[in-house]
Design an enzyme around this catalytic site. Structure first.
Site, PDB file in Angstrom:
ATOM      1  N   GLU A   1      -0.832  -9.306  -0.529  1.00 52.46           N
ATOM      2  CA  GLU A   1      -2.322  -9.384  -0.399  1.00 52.46           C
ATOM      3  C   GLU A   1      -3.100  -9.363  -1.334  1.00 52.46           C
ATOM      4  OE1 GLU A   1      -2.093  -6.263   2.809  1.00 52.46           O
ATOM      5  OE2 GLU A   1      -3.086  -7.472   4.280  1.00 52.46           O
TER       6      GLU A   1
ATOM      7  N   ALA B   1       0.995  -1.044  -0.053  1.00 46.74           N
ATOM      8  CA  ALA B   1       0.107   0.090   0.041  1.00 46.74           C
ATOM      9  C   ALA B   1       0.949   1.373  -0.026  1.00 46.74           C
ATOM     10  CB  ALA B   1      -0.881   0.099   1.254  1.00 46.74           C
TER      11      ALA B   1
ATOM     12  N   GLY C   1       0.388  -5.036   0.996  1.00 45.24           N
ATOM     13  CA  GLY C   1      -0.979  -4.947   0.066  1.00 45.24           C
ATOM     14  C   GLY C   1      -0.587  -5.821  -1.335  1.00 45.24           C
TER      15      GLY C   1
ATOM     16  N   GLU D   1       4.460  -5.236   7.107  1.00 48.38           N
ATOM     17  CA  GLU D   1       3.694  -4.060   8.210  1.00 48.38           C
ATOM     18  C   GLU D   1       4.099  -3.980   9.323  1.00 48.38           C
ATOM     19  OE1 GLU D   1       2.356  -6.341   6.017  1.00 48.38           O
ATOM     20  OE2 GLU D   1       0.637  -5.325   4.784  1.00 48.38           O
TER      21      GLU D   1
HETATM   22  N1  COA Z   1       4.550   3.175  -0.661  1.00 52.28           N
HETATM   23  C1  COA Z   1       5.070   4.382  -1.104  1.00 52.28           C
HETATM   24  N2  COA Z   1       6.298   4.405  -1.864  1.00 52.28           N
HETATM   25  C2  COA Z   1       6.921   3.282  -1.906  1.00 52.28           C
HETATM   26  C3  COA Z   1       6.450   2.015  -1.467  1.00 52.28           C
HETATM   27  C4  COA Z   1       5.328   1.961  -0.836  1.00 52.28           C
HETATM   28  N3  COA Z   1       5.027   0.907  -0.377  1.00 52.28           N
HETATM   29  N4  COA Z   1       7.595   1.134  -1.943  1.00 52.28           N
HETATM   30  C5  COA Z   1       8.304   1.709  -2.524  1.00 52.28           C
HETATM   31  N5  COA Z   1       7.994   2.759  -2.505  1.00 52.28           N
HETATM   32  C6  COA Z   1       8.825   4.036  -3.420  1.00 52.28           C
HETATM   33  C7  COA Z   1       9.788   4.558  -2.617  1.00 52.28           C
HETATM   34  O1  COA Z   1       9.677   5.530  -1.696  1.00 52.28           O
HETATM   35  C8  COA Z   1      10.753   5.051  -3.817  1.00 52.28           C
HETATM   36  O2  COA Z   1      10.316   6.557  -4.117  1.00 52.28           O
HETATM   37  P1  COA Z   1      11.126   7.798  -4.352  1.00 52.28           P
HETATM   38  O3  COA Z   1      11.968   7.464  -5.353  1.00 52.28           O
HETATM   39  O4  COA Z   1      10.437   8.685  -4.799  1.00 52.28           O
HETATM   40  O5  COA Z   1      11.813   7.924  -3.220  1.00 52.28           O
HETATM   41  C9  COA Z   1      10.743   4.431  -4.916  1.00 52.28           C
HETATM   42  O6  COA Z   1       9.103   3.797  -4.605  1.00 52.28           O
HETATM   43  C10 COA Z   1      11.445   3.292  -5.098  1.00 52.28           C
HETATM   44  O7  COA Z   1      11.680   2.457  -4.088  1.00 52.28           O
HETATM   45  P2  COA Z   1      13.085   2.354  -3.319  1.00 52.28           P
HETATM   46  O8  COA Z   1      12.758   2.039  -1.695  1.00 52.28           O
HETATM   47  O9  COA Z   1      14.171   3.482  -3.420  1.00 52.28           O
HETATM   48  O10 COA Z   1      13.667   0.846  -3.736  1.00 52.28           O
HETATM   49  P3  COA Z   1      14.776  -0.056  -3.383  1.00 52.28           P
HETATM   50  O11 COA Z   1      15.107  -0.992  -4.318  1.00 52.28           O
HETATM   51  O12 COA Z   1      15.593   0.575  -2.341  1.00 52.28           O
HETATM   52  O13 COA Z   1      13.784  -0.730  -2.096  1.00 52.28           O
HETATM   53  C11 COA Z   1      11.872  -2.000  -1.223  1.00 52.28           C
HETATM   54  C12 COA Z   1      12.733  -1.386  -2.371  1.00 52.28           C
HETATM   55  C13 COA Z   1      10.520  -2.776  -1.982  1.00 52.28           C
HETATM   56  C14 COA Z   1      12.589  -3.056  -0.346  1.00 52.28           C
HETATM   57  C15 COA Z   1      11.520  -0.862  -0.470  1.00 52.28           C
HETATM   58  O14 COA Z   1      10.950  -0.092  -1.561  1.00 52.28           O
HETATM   59  C16 COA Z   1      10.414  -0.959   0.359  1.00 52.28           C
HETATM   60  O15 COA Z   1      10.817  -1.576   1.588  1.00 52.28           O
HETATM   61  N6  COA Z   1       9.444  -0.581   0.124  1.00 52.28           N
HETATM   62  C17 COA Z   1       8.211  -0.548   1.068  1.00 52.28           C
HETATM   63  C18 COA Z   1       7.551  -2.054   1.511  1.00 52.28           C
HETATM   64  C19 COA Z   1       6.459  -2.053   2.593  1.00 52.28           C
HETATM   65  O16 COA Z   1       6.706  -2.031   3.862  1.00 52.28           O
HETATM   66  N7  COA Z   1       5.264  -2.443   2.189  1.00 52.28           N
HETATM   67  C20 COA Z   1       4.300  -2.356   3.012  1.00 52.28           C
HETATM   68  C21 COA Z   1       3.446  -1.062   3.042  1.00 52.28           C
HETATM   69  S1  COA Z   1       2.201  -1.476   4.285  1.00 52.28           S
END
Ligand code: COA
Length: 259
Positions: A114, A65, A111, A134
């Protein structure tokens, strides 16, 4: 027509691609609404027999999400977010009578996992990573994850994945039964299409009845065996049943009207 998703229709398959690659296809409110609309259109479309959901780019199916949208939510707004999301997308997909295959092409987190779990089954590319992170944000899964992960992989594995907020790779997901097949990224959509092709040959009315019956096993307060009996009986009133049995007796391939 849509801002955050792409749709295409070919050979009985509607492919819906979540298309926010710069945000790793994170599900914001608008994307959830667009997915609901596109899935509804596909479900009502007589030409669509199977729906494939995937993510654009090579990195992510859906990274969760959109955290930026709910960071300042209150208790009631949080509850509302989960309720609305479950109604519009996750329960909607799970209970759809058109089969939905999730083609998990990279990160499927929160999400994203999910959504994949709400689909009727999942396949993954070998670079996929899946998890429910989460609790690392001070949250719990709110789009059905606590329920569906336990159903799919068992309580102990679900508890471990949720408590550690860790990710599993595609092979571990295969071993857990979370995904049915693992292939390369190039072969992922062709494999989804091949599986869809096998589904399309069969009666879509019967498949809808089968989805209802299987889902009844996981619905509280419903006797799944009773639902199966009713759905089985209903099949005898369909044109597909007449065609399927007649074709068998005439030693030819059926041509199902889908009614
Ligand atoms: N919500 C909002 N933005 C998200 C996102 C999310 N769940 N997941 C990734 N993004 C965005 C990042 O903020 C980043 O945006 P920016 O370039 O404007 O800063 C972009 O997507 C790329 O992500 P980034 O984190 O730079 O890539 P990465 O390869 O370093 O890491 C992940 C990849 C998936 C490990 C990391 O993005 C992450 O942990 N995301 C969140 C996962 C999460 O907790 N999801 C559950 C949400 S309830």
């Amino acid at each position: 027509m849509y801002t955050n998703i792409l749709t295409s229709q070919n050979d009985g398959i509607t492919q819906i691609t979540i298309n926010r690659p710069l945000k790793l296809n994170a599900l914001n409110k608008e994307t959830i609404q667009e997915l609901h609309a596109a899935i509804r259109v596909a479900d009502l479309d007589a030409e669509t027999k199977v729906i494939i959901i995937t993510g654009s780019g090579e990195k992510a199916f859906v990274a969760g999400a959109d955290i930026s949208e709910f960071a300042d939510f209150s208790v009631s707004e949080g509850g509302n977010l989960a309720a609305k999301g479950q109604e519009l997308l996750f329960d909607f997909v799970a209970n759809l009578s058109t089969p939905v295959i999730a083609a998990v092409n990279g990160f499927a987190l929160g999400g994203g996992l999910e959504l994949a779990m709400a689909a009727h089954f999942r396949i993954a590319s070998d670079n996929a990573k899946m998890g429910l992170p989460e609790v690392s944000l001070g949250l719990i899964p709110g789009y059905g994850g606590t329920q569906r992960l336990s159903e799919l992989v068992g309580k102990g594995r679900a508890m471990e994945m949720i408590m550690t907020a860790g990710m599993i790779d595609a092979n571990q997901a295969l071993q857990y039964g979370l995904v049915n097949h693992v292939t390369t990224q190039e072969e992922l959509i062709p494999l989804a299409e091949k599986l869809a092709g096998k589904i399309i040959r069969n009666s879509s009315v019967a498949i809808g009845a089968a989805i209802k019956s299987v889902n009844a096993a996981y619905t509280d307060g419903v006797n799944g065996y009773q639902v199966e009996i009713e759905q089985f009986g209903n099949c005898f009133g369909t044109e597909d049943f007449k065609e399927g049995t007649t074709a068998f007796l005439e030693k030819r391939k059926p041509s199902f009207p889908g009614k």
